[in-house]
Design a protein around this motif. Structure first.
Motif, PDB file in Angstrom:
ATOM      1  N   ILE A  79       0.867  -1.179   0.000  1.00  0.00           N
ATOM      2  CA  ILE A  79       0.000   0.000   0.000  1.00  0.00           C
ATOM      3  C   ILE A  79       0.897   1.219   0.000  1.00  0.00           C
ATOM      4  O   ILE A  79       1.827   1.306   0.808  1.00  0.00           O
ATOM      5  N   ALA A 107      -3.386   0.210  -3.545  1.00  0.00           N
ATOM      6  CA  ALA A 107      -3.191  -1.046  -2.822  1.00  0.00           C
ATOM      7  C   ALA A 107      -3.218  -2.205  -3.812  1.00  0.00           C
ATOM      8  O   ALA A 107      -4.195  -2.389  -4.535  1.00  0.00           O
ATOM      9  N   LEU A 146      -3.708  -4.181   4.735  1.00  0.00           N
ATOM     10  CA  LEU A 146      -4.677  -3.087   4.730  1.00  0.00           C
ATOM     11  C   LEU A 146      -5.198  -2.764   6.127  1.00  0.00           C
ATOM     12  O   LEU A 146      -5.309  -1.592   6.487  1.00  0.00           O
TER      13      LEU A 146
END
Length: 319
Positions: free
Chosen positions: A242, A304, A315
């Protein structure tokens, strides 16, 4: 007399559909109607009313006729359709209604975002945005089943401001996944479904009846402060990562994603050979741009990428 079907998204928006077709009325009001899968409708009522009571504002009026046509009045937000009931594609009605709802919501500075949205156990809300087949639903279910998240919306989320903060304000509740993805990522769920087909990746099924209903927030308690926006892709088997977008990229990404339905670039009314009605006007787009700026200032907007299970683990650490 004519059927009047009233569709509501909480207290935010109401759209009326008028038709003489018993078939269309039934499809619009049945509990598992595909319109509920696409639009975050929270209540549906129907009644027979005199034709003189038809409201020519925020309405779809469907007339029976052999010559198929569609006319949209932008000022009053009215679509007038003429067609034989057997020639009407129900998805056309769904996408016309979706577009028209976006105009009604925009009056209250609320907007529809094509996304899966969830609330973490921390009470923070986040959205998963991506193209078709990006893996939004699979990732959402992974987060629900293994990472203390609950679903707010699986297709279209309502986004707006409350008390000066960006909020997720509701969304669609039906979870539809490809059978191939269920077998690949969620074998325990696949066993419950007990279905076989030759082409599992083209077979989509609704899985709500097979999962814990407490994992899905109902419309009475599905608001959450928006803290994160993830532009996701679950293709490939590389490392999951991410990374924040640049500030200008954050704004452009949010504005493009949130303006698709308002601008009418989201779909095409194929059965009537008619472009999806555009709801844009200067005031609406100005208000939307301000909301997008606030989201980029108040929330983390990130790219992401990774596998479904790997990306879910990364996440949740960012929420």
């Amino acid at each position: 007399m004519i059927y009047e079907i009233k569709l509501k998204i909480k207290d935010y928006a109401e759209l009326s559909i008028y038709t003489n077709s018993e078939k269309l009325k039934s499809k619009l009001t049945e509990a598992n109607s595909s319109i509920m899968r696409t639009i975050p409708i929270t209540s549906v009522t129907s009644s027979l009313v005199p034709v003189s009571n038809v409201n020519y504002s925020d309405a779809i009026i469907i007339n029976d006729g052999d010559k198929k046509s569609m006319h949209y009045d932008k000022e009053y937000n009215v679509s007038i359709l003429t067609a034989n009931e057997n020639e009407i594609r129900f998805p056309d009605i769904v996408y016309i209604a979706l577009s028209m709802f976006s105009k009604i919501l925009a009056r209250n500075e609320k907007y529809l975002l094509h996304s899966s949205s969830l609330m973490h156990s921390s009470n923070n809300g986040f959205v998963l945005v991506g193209d078709a087949n990006a893996g939004k639903t699979s990732l959402a279910y992974e987060l629900m089943s293994k990472h203390n998240c609950k679903l707010i919306s699986n297709d279209h989320s309502v986004i707006g401001m409350e008390n000066g903060k960006p909020m997720i304000l509701g969304g669609t509740k039906e979870i539809q996944m490809r059978l191939g993805a269920i077998e690949l990522y969620f074998p325990e769920l696949y066993e419950k479904i007990n279905m076989t087909t030759e082409d599992k990746w083209n077979k989509k099924i609704v899985v709500n009846e097979h999962i814990d209903p407490s994992l899905i927030l109902d419309s009475s308690n599905d608001k959450a402060p928006l803290t994160n926006v993830f532009s996701i892709s679950t293709a490939g088997n590389g490392d999951s990562f991410i990374r924040p977008k640049d500030r200008i990229d954050e704004f452009l990404f949010m504005y493009e994603s949130m303006s698709k339905i308002v601008k009418g670039t989201y779909n095409y009314i194929t059965g009537f050979d008619y472009p999806m009605p555009s709801m844009e006007d200067e005031q609406t787009l100005f208000q939307l741009s301000n909301l997008c700026k606030t989201i980029t200032e108040e929330c983390e907007v990130s790219e992401a990428k990774g596998s479904v299970n790997g990306l879910a683990k990364v996440l949740v650490k960012r929420i």
